[in-house]
Structure formats: structure tokens, C-alpha cells
Design a protein around this motif. Structure first.
Motif, mmCIF file in Angstrom:
data_model
loop_
_atom_site.group_PDB
_atom_site.id
_atom_site.type_symbol
_atom_site.label_atom_id
_atom_site.label_comp_id
_atom_site.label_asym_id
_atom_site.label_seq_id
_atom_site.Cartn_x
_atom_site.Cartn_y
_atom_site.Cartn_z
ATOM 1 N N THR A 65 0.724 -1.309 -0.026
ATOM 2 C CA THR A 65 -0.064 0.059 0.074
ATOM 3 C C THR A 65 0.745 1.278 0.051
ATOM 4 O OG1 THR A 65 -0.211 -0.055 2.552
ATOM 5 C CG2 THR A 65 -1.935 -1.179 1.362
ATOM 6 N N LEU A 66 2.068 1.100 0.004
ATOM 7 C CA LEU A 66 3.066 2.369 0.000
ATOM 8 C C LEU A 66 3.082 3.000 -1.435
ATOM 9 C CD1 LEU A 66 5.526 1.690 2.979
ATOM 10 C CD2 LEU A 66 3.533 3.177 3.157
ATOM 11 N N GLY A 67 3.263 1.909 -2.198
ATOM 12 C CA GLY A 67 3.371 2.487 -3.691
ATOM 13 C C GLY A 67 4.944 2.432 -4.224
ATOM 14 N N ILE A 68 5.812 1.694 -3.419
ATOM 15 C CA ILE A 68 7.177 1.718 -3.580
ATOM 16 C C ILE A 68 7.715 0.465 -3.809
ATOM 17 C CG2 ILE A 68 7.531 3.768 -2.156
ATOM 18 C CD1 ILE A 68 8.578 2.055 0.051
ATOM 19 N N GLY A 69 6.942 -0.755 -3.962
ATOM 20 C CA GLY A 69 7.227 -2.138 -4.173
ATOM 21 C C GLY A 69 7.753 -2.144 -5.618
ATOM 22 N N GLU A 70 8.574 -3.202 -5.564
ATOM 23 C CA GLU A 70 9.286 -3.396 -7.003
ATOM 24 C C GLU A 70 8.533 -4.936 -7.684
ATOM 25 O OE1 GLU A 70 13.842 -2.343 -7.286
ATOM 26 O OE2 GLU A 70 13.334 -3.478 -5.696
ATOM 27 N N ASP A 71 8.100 -4.860 -9.011
ATOM 28 C CA ASP A 71 7.881 -5.919 -9.350
ATOM 29 C C ASP A 71 9.246 -6.875 -9.990
ATOM 30 O OD1 ASP A 71 8.801 -4.929 -11.931
ATOM 31 O OD2 ASP A 71 6.573 -4.194 -12.475
ATOM 32 N N TYR A 72 8.839 -8.019 -10.425
ATOM 33 C CA TYR A 72 10.111 -8.963 -10.730
ATOM 34 C C TYR A 72 10.971 -8.342 -11.972
ATOM 35 C CZ TYR A 72 11.963 -13.410 -12.451
ATOM 36 O OH TYR A 72 12.705 -14.420 -12.693
ATOM 37 N N ASN A 73 10.138 -7.666 -13.016
ATOM 38 C CA ASN A 73 11.027 -7.310 -13.932
ATOM 39 C C ASN A 73 12.097 -6.015 -13.475
ATOM 40 O OD1 ASN A 73 10.352 -9.193 -15.708
ATOM 41 N ND2 ASN A 73 8.501 -8.029 -16.574
ATOM 42 N N GLU A 74 11.568 -5.197 -12.455
ATOM 43 C CA GLU A 74 12.118 -4.203 -12.146
ATOM 44 C C GLU A 74 13.408 -4.571 -11.594
ATOM 45 O OE1 GLU A 74 8.713 -0.500 -11.427
ATOM 46 O OE2 GLU A 74 9.090 -2.404 -10.018
ATOM 47 N N VAL A 75 13.255 -5.434 -10.430
ATOM 48 C CA VAL A 75 14.319 -6.190 -9.872
ATOM 49 C C VAL A 75 15.294 -6.928 -10.683
ATOM 50 C CG1 VAL A 75 14.880 -7.672 -8.041
ATOM 51 C CG2 VAL A 75 12.845 -6.691 -7.821
ATOM 52 N N LYS A 76 15.097 -7.441 -11.801
ATOM 53 C CA LYS A 76 15.781 -8.193 -12.557
ATOM 54 C C LYS A 76 16.585 -7.372 -13.362
ATOM 55 C CE LYS A 76 14.554 -10.333 -16.511
ATOM 56 N NZ LYS A 76 13.873 -11.177 -17.450
ATOM 57 N N ALA A 77 15.844 -6.203 -13.878
ATOM 58 C CA ALA A 77 16.600 -5.050 -14.664
ATOM 59 C C ALA A 77 17.909 -4.547 -14.048
ATOM 60 C CB ALA A 77 15.676 -4.055 -15.370
ATOM 61 N N ARG A 78 17.466 -3.921 -12.844
ATOM 62 C CA ARG A 78 18.632 -3.313 -12.040
ATOM 63 C C ARG A 78 19.772 -4.269 -11.811
ATOM 64 N NH1 ARG A 78 17.921 -4.900 -6.842
ATOM 65 N NH2 ARG A 78 15.931 -4.574 -5.823
ATOM 66 N N GLY A 79 19.309 -5.526 -11.310
ATOM 67 C CA GLY A 79 20.415 -6.283 -10.822
ATOM 68 C C GLY A 79 21.463 -6.917 -11.825
ATOM 69 N N GLN A 80 20.735 -7.291 -13.263
ATOM 70 C CA GLN A 80 21.583 -7.749 -14.023
ATOM 71 C C GLN A 80 22.203 -6.600 -14.717
ATOM 72 O OE1 GLN A 80 18.884 -9.803 -16.969
ATOM 73 N NE2 GLN A 80 18.755 -11.531 -15.639
ATOM 74 N N LYS A 81 21.762 -5.400 -14.867
ATOM 75 C CA LYS A 81 22.518 -4.241 -15.305
ATOM 76 C C LYS A 81 23.708 -3.868 -14.340
ATOM 77 C CE LYS A 81 22.361 0.737 -16.218
ATOM 78 N NZ LYS A 81 23.279 1.181 -15.213
ATOM 79 N N ALA A 82 23.689 -4.249 -13.322
ATOM 80 C CA ALA A 82 24.708 -4.120 -12.214
ATOM 81 C C ALA A 82 25.806 -5.062 -12.376
ATOM 82 C CB ALA A 82 24.168 -4.154 -10.877
ATOM 83 N N ILE A 83 25.281 -6.466 -12.552
ATOM 84 C CA ILE A 83 26.210 -7.665 -12.577
ATOM 85 C C ILE A 83 26.893 -7.584 -13.762
ATOM 86 C CG2 ILE A 83 26.008 -10.011 -13.066
ATOM 87 C CD1 ILE A 83 23.537 -10.150 -10.989
ATOM 88 N N ARG A 84 26.402 -7.156 -15.166
ATOM 89 C CA ARG A 84 27.318 -6.914 -16.354
ATOM 90 C C ARG A 84 28.173 -5.883 -16.231
ATOM 91 N NH1 ARG A 84 26.960 -9.157 -21.231
ATOM 92 N NH2 ARG A 84 25.236 -10.225 -20.847
ATOM 93 N N GLU A 85 27.714 -4.798 -15.467
ATOM 94 C CA GLU A 85 28.817 -3.611 -15.480
ATOM 95 C C GLU A 85 30.000 -4.217 -14.920
ATOM 96 O OE1 GLU A 85 26.618 -0.626 -13.706
ATOM 97 O OE2 GLU A 85 25.618 0.162 -15.662
ATOM 98 N N ILE A 86 29.842 -4.960 -13.587
ATOM 99 C CA ILE A 86 30.941 -5.529 -13.017
ATOM 100 C C ILE A 86 31.616 -6.537 -13.529
ATOM 101 C CG2 ILE A 86 31.517 -6.826 -10.906
ATOM 102 C CD1 ILE A 86 28.960 -5.718 -9.505
#
Length: 265
Positions: free
Chosen positions: A169-190
Motif C-alpha cells: 500500500t505504500l506504492g514503492i514496491g518493485e515487480d519482478y522485471n524491475e528487480v531483474k533489470a537493475r540487478g542484471q545491469k549491475a552484474i554486467r557492469e561489474i
């Protein structure tokens, strides 16, 4: 004079690959990730939701991180670099693992992109409450029924994570694709950064659910993580070579077991 400079350049170029190998690199610049879940925390122990909310490790959490470090040391795995999410429990785990394996001087670089999922208003709530809400939303009778279905079809994890966002109900939660996109971007950069630096073994401490999401389709050859719970301080081994990722293992607890043996526990 020109011939002397040319000879010196040739010598240096000949030495450079050897120097990378000496510092922990590889001949083909392969990067080997050791993705590790943090040790057990206070909220873990209380069976409460812990995404962006954070609590420190319990004594048991510290101990399992020490076992992991001892097991990695026993296997003679030397890290060239170490990363963690910017949440305290991941940072604390990384430091304990490195200290236990004898790399006390290694700096841990914090990466916000590999944080756990943001569960919004469910943060700090009892886990069964959130899971039951998701189960009913997805038309299951209980979270146990939903979990049983997920064991047969791991792809249902996406529906579950998406339901958390739909229900909080806070409107700040993440869905699956949002989590995946940010994580995979960070991993690829590393991965690209470390490959350019000669490759080698890399420690990356993160979180149980988000690591599973990051690795869900990261493997260029189509291998997916095993279904099921990822234990505290469990390891997922992933290699990165010529721009492609390969999942070697998921949720491996063997390093912890070796660390216990070394410690006489």
C-alpha cells in the motif's frame, strides 16, 4: 634510441599478461562470480519480511559467514575483488567472509543495484502474512499450496513477486522485471569491468530472492537456477567469458560444510 624504446615496449607487452595472472587474473579474462547470500539476520530469525528493511546478523549469521570464509580458504579460492549490496547485512557478511579467509585488506565495493526486492508496506511484516496474501491474490488456497506449485514451476516466482507489488500500500514496491533489470545491469557492469582488468574470482554478497531473480535468465546457454530456498551464505557460481554468462552452480552449501570441518564443528 628508437630501437631501445621498441625493445622495451615489446618486453612490457610480454610481461603484462603474466602480471594479470599473478594478481589473480586469467589468461582468457574469465570472471568467476561467487554470488553469496548474506548470513542469518534478526528479521530472518523472526520470520519477518526483509527486503530494503535491514537488520544486522545474529551470532548464527556471523558464524555461518565465518564457515563460508574458512571453506573458501580451504579450497584455495583467492578473490581479486569483492562487492556487496549497500544493505548492512550484505556488507557485514562480505567483511566476515573476507576476514575469515585471510583477505582482511580487501575493500568491499557497495552496489545498490544488487539489493533485495523492495516489498513496500510488507517490510517487517510476518512472512506468512505476505505469502498468504499473494496466494489468495493468485487464486491459491494457501501459501503452502502456492509454494508447492512453484516447486513444480519456478516461473511462478514472477507472478508472486508481481503480486507483492500489486498488494502493498505504500506504492514503492518493485515487480519482478524491475528487480531483474537493475540487478542484471549491475552484474554486467561489474563483469565487463573485471574482465577488462584480467578476470579472476569475484565475491558478490547479496540476497536470497533477488539473486534468484538476477540469475533466472542470465545464463547465455539457457540454464536456470534450481527451484527452492537459498540458504544463508549459500553460493551460486557464475562464469563470464567473451560476453556470456554461464551458471555453474546454485545454492551450494558445500563451502560452509568444509568450513565447519576445518573449524572442528
Amino acid at each position: 634510441m628508437k630501437k631501445c624504446k621498441l625493445f622495451l615496449l615489446v618486453v612490457l607487452l610480454g610481461i603484462m599478461p603474466f602480471s594479470f595472472a599473478q594478481k589473480g587474473g586469467t589468461k582468457d579474462n574469465t570472471v568467476t562470480f561467487y554470488f553469496t547470500r548474506h548470513g542469518k539476520t534478526i528479521l530472518n530469525t523472526m520470520d519477518r519480511v526483509q527486503g530494503w528493511a535491514d537488520t544486522p546478523l545474529t551470532p548464527a549469521g556471523v558464524e555461518v559467514a565465518e564457515y563460508l570464509g574458512a571453506g573458501l580458504k580451504e579450497e584455495n579460492i583467492q578473490f581479486k575483488a569483492a562487492y556487496s549490496s549497500d544493505l548492512g547485512r550484505a556488507r557485514q557478511t562480505a567483511r566476515i567472509v573476507l576476514d575469515a579467509k585471510g583477505q582482511k585488506d580487501m575493500v568491499v565495493t557497495e552496489v545498490p543495484g544488487v539489493r533485495e526486492t523492495n516489498f513496500g508496506s510488507y517490510e517487517g511484516e510476518f512472512n506468512p502474512k505476505m505469502w498468504n496474501d499473494a496466494a489468495l491474490y493468485l487464486h491459491y488456497k494457501s501459501y503452502k499450496e502456492m509454494m508447492a506449485a512453484m516447486e513444480k514451476n519456478p516461473a511462478l516466482l514472477k507472478d508472486m513477486v508481481d503480486s507483492f507489488k500489486a498488494l502493498e500500500t505504500l506504492g514503492i514496491g518493485e515487480d519482478y522485471n524491475e528487480v531483474k533489470a537493475r540487478g542484471q545491469k549491475a552484474i554486467r557492469e561489474i563483469a565487463e569491468k573485471e574482465a577488462a582488468n584480467g578476470g579472476g574470482n569475484i565475491l558478490l554478497v547479496g540476497h536470497g530472492m533477488s539473486i534468484g531473480i538476477f540469475l533466472s535468465d542470465l545464463d547465455s546457454y539457457g540454464k536456470k537456477p534450481d527451484a527452492g530456498h537459498m540458504g544463508n551464505a549459500a553460493v551460486c557460481k557464475v562464469t563470464y567469458k567473451y560476453g556470456k554468462f554461464k551458471l555453474e552452480s546454485f545454492g551450494d552449501m558445500s563451502y560452509i560444510e568444509k568450513g565447519k570441518l576445518v573449524s572442528g564443528k
